[in-house]
Design a protein around this motif. Sequence first.
Motif, mmCIF file in Angstrom:
data_model
loop_
_atom_site.group_PDB
_atom_site.id
_atom_site.type_symbol
_atom_site.label_atom_id
_atom_site.label_comp_id
_atom_site.label_asym_id
_atom_site.label_seq_id
_atom_site.Cartn_x
_atom_site.Cartn_y
_atom_site.Cartn_z
ATOM 1 N N TRP A 11 28.295 43.182 33.414
ATOM 2 C CA TRP A 11 29.672 43.052 33.891
ATOM 3 C C TRP A 11 29.959 41.644 34.381
ATOM 4 N N ALA A 12 28.981 41.005 34.987
ATOM 5 C CA ALA A 12 29.181 39.613 35.418
ATOM 6 C C ALA A 12 29.461 38.734 34.200
ATOM 7 N N GLU A 13 28.765 38.970 33.109
ATOM 8 C CA GLU A 13 29.002 38.217 31.883
ATOM 9 C C GLU A 13 30.396 38.523 31.335
ATOM 10 N N ARG A 14 30.827 39.761 31.407
ATOM 11 C CA ARG A 14 32.180 40.116 30.952
ATOM 12 C C ARG A 14 33.230 39.377 31.765
ATOM 13 N N VAL A 15 33.016 39.314 33.068
ATOM 14 C CA VAL A 15 33.958 38.597 33.934
ATOM 15 C C VAL A 15 33.989 37.122 33.543
ATOM 16 N N GLU A 16 32.835 36.548 33.304
ATOM 17 C CA GLU A 16 32.777 35.142 32.882
ATOM 18 C C GLU A 16 33.533 34.935 31.575
ATOM 19 N N ARG A 17 33.341 35.820 30.601
ATOM 20 C CA ARG A 17 34.055 35.715 29.318
ATOM 21 C C ARG A 17 35.558 35.844 29.527
ATOM 22 N N TRP A 18 35.947 36.754 30.414
ATOM 23 C CA TRP A 18 37.363 36.944 30.727
ATOM 24 C C TRP A 18 37.959 35.647 31.265
ATOM 25 N N LYS A 19 37.295 35.038 32.246
ATOM 26 C CA LYS A 19 37.820 33.815 32.851
ATOM 27 C C LYS A 19 37.887 32.675 31.832
ATOM 28 N N ARG A 20 36.885 32.570 30.982
ATOM 29 C CA ARG A 20 36.894 31.515 29.959
ATOM 30 C C ARG A 20 37.982 31.746 28.925
ATOM 31 N N SER A 21 38.345 33.006 28.707
ATOM 32 C CA SER A 21 39.317 33.342 27.670
ATOM 33 C C SER A 21 40.723 32.847 27.996
ATOM 34 N N GLY A 22 41.041 32.745 29.277
ATOM 35 C CA GLY A 22 42.386 32.360 29.679
ATOM 36 C C GLY A 22 43.400 33.502 29.575
ATOM 37 N N LEU A 23 42.941 34.681 29.195
ATOM 38 C CA LEU A 23 43.808 35.849 29.073
ATOM 39 C C LEU A 23 43.935 36.561 30.410
ATOM 40 N N GLY A 24 44.993 37.338 30.547
ATOM 41 C CA GLY A 24 45.134 38.194 31.715
ATOM 42 C C GLY A 24 44.111 39.316 31.641
ATOM 43 N N ALA A 25 43.822 39.928 32.766
ATOM 44 C CA ALA A 25 42.826 40.998 32.816
ATOM 45 C C ALA A 25 43.202 42.154 31.897
ATOM 46 N N GLU A 26 44.473 42.518 31.892
ATOM 47 C CA GLU A 26 44.889 43.662 31.083
ATOM 48 C C GLU A 26 44.693 43.388 29.588
ATOM 49 N N THR A 27 45.125 42.232 29.138
ATOM 50 C CA THR A 27 44.989 41.874 27.723
ATOM 51 C C THR A 27 43.530 41.795 27.323
ATOM 52 N N PHE A 28 42.737 41.093 28.122
ATOM 53 C CA PHE A 28 41.320 40.927 27.813
ATOM 54 C C PHE A 28 40.591 42.268 27.794
ATOM 55 N N ALA A 29 40.822 43.070 28.823
ATOM 56 C CA ALA A 29 40.117 44.354 28.930
ATOM 57 C C ALA A 29 40.472 45.280 27.773
ATOM 58 N N ARG A 30 41.731 45.383 27.465
ATOM 59 C CA ARG A 30 42.132 46.263 26.363
ATOM 60 C C ARG A 30 41.528 45.786 25.050
ATOM 61 N N ARG A 31 41.485 44.497 24.853
ATOM 62 C CA ARG A 31 40.892 43.935 23.644
ATOM 63 C C ARG A 31 39.402 44.261 23.563
ATOM 64 N N GLU A 32 38.747 44.277 24.715
ATOM 65 C CA GLU A 32 37.305 44.537 24.766
ATOM 66 C C GLU A 32 36.961 46.028 24.862
ATOM 67 N N GLY A 33 37.960 46.856 25.164
ATOM 68 C CA GLY A 33 37.733 48.297 25.195
ATOM 69 C C GLY A 33 37.397 48.881 26.556
#
Length: 58
Positions: A11-33
């Motif tokens: 999950w820490a890695e997922r959070v890191e990927r999220w922050k690097r992506s520049g996407l909002g949490a909702e967009t990133f999470a839905r994209r990742e499932g």
Amino acid sequence: MEETMAMRAEWAERVERWKRSGLGAETFARREGYKPKQLYWCAGSCGSTAPRSHRRRR
């Protein structure tokens, strides 16, 4: 205990990927499932592995 540590690291890695992506949490999470609240929870709970902007302030 190893399983818990592995999940925390994952999950820490997922959070890191999220922050690097520049996407909002909702967009990133839905994209990742997964759910945005899971990102927020981990960002606040993963301690020093969470990006600084999402660590809990005390």
